[in-house]
Write a protein that holds these residues in place. Structure first.
Motif, PDB file in Angstrom:
ATOM      1  N   ASP A 644       0.964  -1.256   0.232  1.00  0.00           N
ATOM      2  CA  ASP A 644       0.167  -0.297   0.523  1.00  0.00           C
ATOM      3  C   ASP A 644       0.666   1.228   0.079  1.00  0.00           C
ATOM      4  O   ASP A 644       0.666   2.494  -0.048  1.00  0.00           O
ATOM      5  N   SER A 645       2.151   0.863   0.082  1.00  0.00           N
ATOM      6  CA  SER A 645       3.007   2.159  -0.378  1.00  0.00           C
ATOM      7  C   SER A 645       2.609   3.472   0.903  1.00  0.00           C
ATOM      8  O   SER A 645       2.782   4.312   1.236  1.00  0.00           O
ATOM      9  N   ALA A 646       3.540   2.492   1.160  1.00  0.00           N
ATOM     10  CA  ALA A 646       3.286   3.023   3.179  1.00  0.00           C
ATOM     11  C   ALA A 646       4.776   3.306   3.400  1.00  0.00           C
ATOM     12  O   ALA A 646       4.849   4.566   4.341  1.00  0.00           O
ATOM     13  N   ASP A 647       5.356   3.271   3.109  1.00  0.00           N
ATOM     14  CA  ASP A 647       7.023   3.007   2.769  1.00  0.00           C
ATOM     15  C   ASP A 647       7.433   2.821   1.417  1.00  0.00           C
ATOM     16  O   ASP A 647       7.448   2.374   1.022  1.00  0.00           O
ATOM     17  N   VAL A 648       8.328   3.879   0.590  1.00  0.00           N
ATOM     18  CA  VAL A 648       9.123   3.998   0.217  1.00  0.00           C
ATOM     19  C   VAL A 648      10.448   4.825   0.056  1.00  0.00           C
ATOM     20  O   VAL A 648      10.676   5.993   0.187  1.00  0.00           O
ATOM     21  N   TRP A 649      11.646   3.854  -0.723  1.00  0.00           N
ATOM     22  CA  TRP A 649      12.781   3.929  -0.350  1.00  0.00           C
ATOM     23  C   TRP A 649      12.881   4.232  -2.016  1.00  0.00           C
ATOM     24  O   TRP A 649      12.711   3.769  -2.986  1.00  0.00           O
ATOM     25  N   PHE A 650      13.989   4.849  -1.948  1.00  0.00           N
ATOM     26  CA  PHE A 650      16.026   5.171  -3.167  1.00  0.00           C
ATOM     27  C   PHE A 650      17.090   5.152  -2.408  1.00  0.00           C
ATOM     28  O   PHE A 650      17.140   5.956  -1.687  1.00  0.00           O
ATOM     29  N   ALA A 651      17.020   3.759  -2.823  1.00  0.00           N
ATOM     30  CA  ALA A 651      18.413   3.949  -1.643  1.00  0.00           C
ATOM     31  C   ALA A 651      19.428   3.223  -3.296  1.00  0.00           C
ATOM     32  O   ALA A 651      19.499   2.740  -4.270  1.00  0.00           O
ATOM     33  N   ALA A 652      20.644   4.461  -2.986  1.00  0.00           N
ATOM     34  CA  ALA A 652      21.721   4.139  -5.144  1.00  0.00           C
ATOM     35  C   ALA A 652      22.920   4.517  -4.246  1.00  0.00           C
ATOM     36  O   ALA A 652      23.448   5.712  -3.200  1.00  0.00           O
ATOM     37  N   TYR A 653      24.325   4.505  -4.885  1.00  0.00           N
ATOM     38  CA  TYR A 653      25.270   5.019  -4.757  1.00  0.00           C
ATOM     39  C   TYR A 653      26.178   5.138  -6.439  1.00  0.00           C
ATOM     40  O   TYR A 653      26.047   4.637  -6.956  1.00  0.00           O
ATOM     41  N   THR A 654      27.339   6.208  -6.327  1.00  0.00           N
ATOM     42  CA  THR A 654      27.957   6.675  -7.194  1.00  0.00           C
ATOM     43  C   THR A 654      29.524   5.634  -6.673  1.00  0.00           C
ATOM     44  O   THR A 654      28.895   5.785  -5.439  1.00  0.00           O
ATOM     45  N   PRO A 655      30.533   5.641  -7.488  1.00  0.00           N
ATOM     46  CA  PRO A 655      31.941   5.222  -6.212  1.00  0.00           C
ATOM     47  C   PRO A 655      32.446   5.925  -5.149  1.00  0.00           C
ATOM     48  O   PRO A 655      33.067   5.044  -4.465  1.00  0.00           O
ATOM     49  N   GLN A 656      31.800   6.939  -4.840  1.00  0.00           N
ATOM     50  CA  GLN A 656      32.013   7.864  -4.097  1.00  0.00           C
ATOM     51  C   GLN A 656      31.434   8.060  -2.880  1.00  0.00           C
ATOM     52  O   GLN A 656      31.447   9.272  -1.779  1.00  0.00           O
ATOM     53  N   MET A 657      30.066   8.145  -2.810  1.00  0.00           N
ATOM     54  CA  MET A 657      28.865   8.577  -1.992  1.00  0.00           C
ATOM     55  C   MET A 657      27.884   7.603  -2.365  1.00  0.00           C
ATOM     56  O   MET A 657      27.815   7.344  -3.634  1.00  0.00           O
ATOM     57  N   ALA A 658      27.088   7.582  -1.124  1.00  0.00           N
ATOM     58  CA  ALA A 658      25.980   6.951  -1.182  1.00  0.00           C
ATOM     59  C   ALA A 658      25.132   7.480   0.002  1.00  0.00           C
ATOM     60  O   ALA A 658      25.030   8.108   1.088  1.00  0.00           O
ATOM     61  N   ALA A 659      23.237   7.361  -0.448  1.00  0.00           N
ATOM     62  CA  ALA A 659      22.641   7.847  -0.060  1.00  0.00           C
ATOM     63  C   ALA A 659      21.055   7.119  -0.275  1.00  0.00           C
ATOM     64  O   ALA A 659      20.968   6.148  -0.714  1.00  0.00           O
TER      65      ALA A 659
END
Length: 857
Positions: A644-659
């Motif tokens: 039900d889309s109670a929580d939605v996320w986006f996790a990703a990274y470049t070689p120098q930074m992750a968020a």
């Protein structure tokens, strides 16, 4: 005699128990008189404030002398409470945490005009007399005995002693002792004086006059919750004490006598009047000339207020991170044996804490989070940014204001980025952002990205079909699942299942693995539940992940910081560093203290991490993140959407930074679907809908602000990995046409045993080379039988000549009969399912020996 002492302060009654205070005036006067006589004759320091009994007459006086001699001469711990300064990574001040707003400075860090002003108005003979001013005492005795106003005659040294006693009492939480330290009435006032005198002598034996003066200015109270001359200079004039001008120094010097009465913020006229009294006294003593006096006396008040807000609220956008830092200090035994000791060190220890938070990245992150989900509406957003390879937290933001006014929309002290033990809540379900941990476990088990797994539109399996910690889970329940971010079905490669985020494919993978192994992989990368709860498998209350079939779809409640830290490990090719907030801690002397370590360790094989990245890159390029704005550099990403889309996320990274970016509600249960966010109503919200753009608006600009070059990921290889088919059997490399030795080496490297048949078959393949192999897929470790080629068959003999009429000619040529038109068995292309069934049947018929079980990873 009964000696009454206040806890920890050495406060004593100056008369025997039971003796009325009124009857002791005469003995105390005699005692003071004796002290004055001895001091005048031998000097205060020589006398040491130990008055011999012969100096007094009468039993009461002798008892007073005995009490006096029992007074402590050592002031004890003179360490003052100082504010702890929390700094940005560039060293600038983020916030100050304190019980008392104070920064201790040395004698040389105080402007000479400030030193002259305080001596002039408080103790003009400070550098001439000893710890006690005998002339002042005599003058006070005469005045007090004659019924005049009580006179203190305290030297700066005595005032310093008094303030330290108050400090000590406050630190111990002893309000009665703190009050006694400043009591000036009657006999108790004389007793306090006697105590100060003796302690003052002890101080002057240990400290120089300059050191005492500096110590006094550091301990003095300047009102408005400002302690010490440095904090006063910063608060009232926004400058350090070393830069104070004459009129400013005179104002502060006059303030200490009556801070409330001369408070310049509220009582400007009284403050200027008192300032000018100080200036007149300085002129009288020759410390300044007439011109300097007149200019300073004519100067306006000149306040340049710089209020110092207590605690992390002053850190503004970094307030939640600042609060996280205070929890780090309170939790780490490096800063004290108990939580109480650590918190006291933080509030009173004067630490200088340099953090990892980058001002530029924090500002960018806060702006992106607020723009993605504007503050003031029900939905919440939060993001954490971590640097791969060292674990430094570069940013931590959420779209709320740090405030204890929880009833106001958009205000809270709850940090959505961290666990409950660190100032956060219970965490949030992470959805498909958990899948990379299942993928890493799949690769650790030796399976490749090109393996094929079933991926129906939905599934329903008994929970007992899943393995956890080496055994099938004991349960009669059924686990039902379906696809959320993809409508794909059938069979597909793990690579495609990852880029398209196919739930059913990942459950198929999970059934071939051990759930405990998947949990172990995630936890080795720092992912635990945000709050300790009863574990699904063990029943124990802990932060260990719940090991159940739904785990791979992200049903555990976790934090954005832990996900950012785990993805940073993928970016660092398997090196996990615990996210850290502190780079350096210095004590008041500038000595470094131990800081929490990132404890970087290689927890994944580099090739495993590279393959995870390769799959997640496809998710960014052509998968569920394909519509997120590009940032001009390689990215590996994973979206996450819960029921039900109670929580939605986006996790990703470049070689120098992750968020990692989370969007949802503080409750963690209300759906985002159909909700109006930033004025737009969304029918269905996914990880790429709102969190994806927030992530791009963080990492793209942040990378540019930090000057990070565009860098490619190192691609993974299939070395040591095997490719499986949809039923979990391993794809056997095709070795037809190769030499027996080459084919054997290839198959053994793929994990199979090899048997070479003694029989040979005719084939178009060169004689001696492999003409057939017994299977194109098999269980890991199975025996593959190779059959060699006997070469082409011998040509048929020419037919004998006959007298019969020749056959009539045909309109088309017949096919050559020298070679079979049916290809060798190994080269027949059959539908995948039919081929597998045939191969399985052949294996059963051949009665092959049992083969080892598949790896659990």
């Amino acid at each position: 005699m009964e000696v009454l002492r206040a806890r920890g302060l050495g406060v004593v009654s100056p008369y025997p128990a039971g003796m009325a205070s009124g009857s002791t005036h005469r003995p105390v006067f005699r005692l003071l008189g004796a002290f004055t006589a001895v001091s005048a004759a031998g000097g205060v320091l020589a006398a040491g404030l130990v008055v011999p009994a012969v100096a007094a007459t009468g039993s009461a006086a002798r008892m007073g002398v005995e009490v006096f001699n029992e007074l402590p001469s050592d002031l004890g711990d003179q360490k003052l409470s100082e504010a702890t300064t929390i700094r940005w990574s560039d060293g600038s001040v983020m916030a100050r945490v304190y019980d008392q707003n104070r920064s201790v400075v040395s004698f040389d860090q105080i402007a000479p005009v400030m030193r002259d002003a305080i001596v002039a108005i408080e103790d003009s003979r400070f550098y001439e007399h000893g710890a006690v001013d005998v002339k002042g005492i005599a003058r006070a005795l005469v005045s007090n005995a004659g019924g005049g106003d009580t006179q203190g005659a305290s030297t700066l040294t005595q005032q310093y002693v008094k303030n330290v006693l108050v400090e000590q009492a406050v630190e111990e939480g002893d309000a009665e002792a703190a009050a006694a330290a400043v009591d000036a009435d009657g006999v108790d006032g004389y007793a306090r004086k006697l105590r100060e005198m003796k302690l003052a002598v002890g101080v002057e034996k240990e400290m120089s006059k300059d050191e005492i003066l500096a110590a006094y200015l550091n301990v003095a109270y300047f009102y408005n919750n400002v302690y010490g001359i440095e904090a006063a200079a910063q608060y009232y004039f926004s400058k350090p004490a070393a830069e104070l001008a004459l009129h400013e120094a005179a104002l502060l010097a006059g303030l200490v006598q009556n801070p409330a009465g001369y408070n310049p913020v509220e009582k400007e006229e009284a403050a200027i009047g008192r300032r000018n009294v100080v200036l007149a006294r300085m002129l009288e003593l020759g410390k300044i000339d007439q011109a300097a006096h007149d200019a300073a006396a004519a100067a306006p008040l000149g306040l340049v207020l710089q209020p110092s807000r207590q605690g992390c609220m002053a850190a503004e956008s970094a307030a939640y991170f600042c609060d996280y830092v205070t929890h780090v200090i309170a939790q780490d035994p490096a800063f004290g044996e108990t939580v109480e000791e650590r918190e006291e060190l933080l509030r009173r220890g004067g630490l200088s804490i340099t953090t990892t938070l980058d001002k530029r990245v924090q500002a960018i992150t806060q702006e992106a989070v607020n723009a993605g989900v504007n503050p003031g509406q029900p939905a919440r957003s939060a993001a954490s940014v971590v640097e791969p390879g060292n674990g430094k937290i570069l940013a931590m933001a959420q779209n709320t204001t740090y405030s204890p006014d929880e009833d106001v929309v958009g205000q809270t002290t709850l940090n959505y980025n961290v666990s409950d033990a660190m100032g956060g809540g219970n965490g949030f379900q992470q959805g498909s952002t958990f899948k990379p941990f299942t993928l890493a476990t799949w690769l650790k088990s030796g399976r490749s990205l090109d393996s094929v797994v079933p991926s129906p539109r939905s599934g329903s399996d008994p929970i007992s079909a899943f393995t956890a910690c080496g055994s099938k889970i004991r349960s009669g329940d059924t686990y039902t699942y379906y696809n959320s971010e993809s409508s794909s079905s059938g069979s597909m490669t793990v690579r495609r299942a990852t880029s398209q985020s196919v739930n059913t494919a990942y459950v198929s993978m999970e059934k071939q693995l051990d759930i405990c192994d998947i949990a172990a992989t995630a936890q080795s990368l720092g992912v635990y539940k945000a709050s300790a709860t009863k574990n699904f498998l063990t029943g124990e209350v802990s932060r260990d992940l719940d090991q159940n079939p739904s785990m791979t779809l992200g049903t555990n409640l976790v934090t954005p910081l832990s996900i950012a830290g785990a993805y940073a490990a993928f970016a660092a090719e398997g090196t996990f560093c615990e996210p850290v907030a502190i780079m350096e801690v210095l004590d008041t002397e500038g000595n470094p203290l131990p800081v929490p370590s990132a404890d970087c360790q290689q927890v994944l094989d580099p090739n495993v991490a590279r393959n995870v990245t390769e799959a997640l890159e496809e998710g960014w390029q052509s998968g569920t993140a394909r519509r997120v704005e590009r940032i001009g550099r390689p990215v590996a990403s994973k979206t996450g959407t819960t029921n039900d889309s109670a929580d939605v996320w986006f996790a990703a990274y470049t070689p120098q930074m992750a968020a990692a970016v989370w969007v949802g509600h503080a409750s963690g249960t209300d759906s985002l679907n159909g909700e109006s966010i930033n004025g737009r109503r969304y029918r269905r919200v996914y990880g790429s809908t709102i969190p994806g753009p927030i992530w791009a608006n963080i990492v793209g600009p942040a990378a540019e602000a930090l000057g990070q070059p565009v860098k490619d990921f190192t691609p993974g290889t299939n070395e040591g990995l095997r490719t499986t088919v949809s039923n979990g059997r391993v794809k056997v490399p095709n070795v037809v046409g190769r030499s027996v030795s080459s084919a054997t080496r290839t198959l053994e490297n793929a994990g199979f045993d090899v048997s070479v048949s003694s029989r040979r078959v005719t084939s178009s393949i060169g004689a001696g080379l492999v003409a057939r192999q017994s299977a194109s897929s098999a269980r890991p470790g199975a025996t593959i039988t190779l059959t060699r080629s006997a070469g082409r068959p011998a040509p048929e003999p020419e037919p004998e000549e006959t007298t019969e009429a020749p056959e009539p000619e045909t309109t088309s040529e017949a096919p050559e009969s020298s070679e079979s038109t049916t290809p060798a068995a190994a080269e027949v292309e059959l539908p995948e399912g039919v081929a597998e069934e045939l191969e399985q049947g052949l294996e059963d018929l051949r009665g092959m020996l049992p083969t080892p079980r598949a790896d659990r990873g």
